[in-house]
Design an enzyme around this catalytic site. Sequence first.
Site, PDB file in Angstrom:
ATOM      1  N   CYS A  90       0.817  -1.224   0.000  1.00 45.58           N
ATOM      2  CA  CYS A  90       0.000   0.000   0.000  1.00 45.58           C
ATOM      3  C   CYS A  90       0.847   1.270   0.000  1.00 45.58           C
ATOM      4  O   CYS A  90       0.568   2.211  -0.757  1.00 45.58           O
ATOM      5  CB  CYS A  90      -0.959  -0.011   1.188  1.00 45.58           C
ATOM      6  SG  CYS A  90      -0.216  -0.475   2.768  1.00 45.58           S
ATOM      7  N   HIS A  99      -2.744   6.464   4.355  1.00 41.81           N
ATOM      8  CA  HIS A  99      -1.304   6.489   4.616  1.00 41.81           C
ATOM      9  C   HIS A  99      -0.723   7.818   4.131  1.00 41.81           C
ATOM     10  O   HIS A  99      -0.919   8.220   2.981  1.00 41.81           O
ATOM     11  CB  HIS A  99      -0.598   5.357   3.874  1.00 41.81           C
ATOM     12  CG  HIS A  99      -0.809   3.996   4.460  1.00 41.81           C
ATOM     13  ND1 HIS A  99      -1.537   3.761   5.600  1.00 41.81           N
ATOM     14  CD2 HIS A  99      -0.374   2.775   4.032  1.00 41.81           C
ATOM     15  CE1 HIS A  99      -1.536   2.465   5.865  1.00 41.81           C
ATOM     16  NE2 HIS A  99      -0.841   1.842   4.934  1.00 41.81           N
TER      17      HIS A  99
END
Length: 339
Positions: free
Chosen positions: A147, A239
């Site tokens: 990710c 994130h």
Amino acid sequence: MINVGVLGATGAVGQRFVELLADHPWFNLTTLAASERSAGKPYGDVVNWRLETPFPEKIAKIKIKNITPSAMKDVDLVFSALPAEIALDVENKFADAGIAVCSNASSHRMEPTIPLVVPEVNPEHLGLIDVQRDAGRDGFIVTNPNCSTIMMVTALAPLRKFKFTDIRVATMQAISGAGFAGVAAMAIYDNVIPYISKEEEKMESETLKIMGTLKGKKVANAPFRVSASCHRVPVIDGHTMAVWVDIKESLDKVEKAYRDYKPPIKGLPTQPKESVHLFADEPDRPQPRLDRMRGNGMTVSVGRLRPGLRFIAMGHNTIRGAAGASVLNAELITKKKYL
């Protein structure tokens, strides 16, 4: 419509797959697979739906199947949300049985004949599908990266015209990246955890393969260095990362590169209007809570461009960084007629 299934459909990423596929215009979600204890039961009775979007009731009555090719022989493609240690063997069995696999697991990412793809960055690497088939495999495996790697390489895509040899990144990663039970509440409340197992190694190695060059039957790694430091922070989704790249061009030229950027793909249903969104004038953006759902969670946001070159990148880790990335890969595979 192409019949598809999801492996590991009850977990965090599996639920994202179900969410994205329930009303997909190209893919018909017919099959869901999970552990043996769930097999034979309706998905609606088994899944503990934890997403912020309503449960797709049209999927509720689909009965869970075992994670075997014979149990899923009516599908053309499966999306894998399996843990890496399980995916290693299972995904090979599906590909050998003639079923295409779009995997979010890390098991096969660095294998020479398996493409590690972010469509906006290296769509040409899908050429490795032909290498797999030339070796006698009826199906194939295509993987998406970790990710955090996805966020970084997407943010770097508009800058590839510039020369650089060194990338440094410090991540601030959401707790959803560890799964529903991945981080204990008492560990993350009022805290930052400065270590995520294998995350730094993934960012440092995967980036070189993704941004490398397909030459014949293999990928030559990109000729630069990546140094990563990864941290878990008390954010649910999204994130964030601080990135340093030794690009000497002026900020005006860098900003223009972002504004002029056109991804090398188009016409894919999950593709956002903006693959990369630049915050040029807001000094405190991007922020996870405000910006993670931009482009339905598929846009990577970039801001705080400073000389050096330094910037902040952010994206939704379970959509852009996981299930959405695999779905976008599958759409590209379909458009290129590999199925």
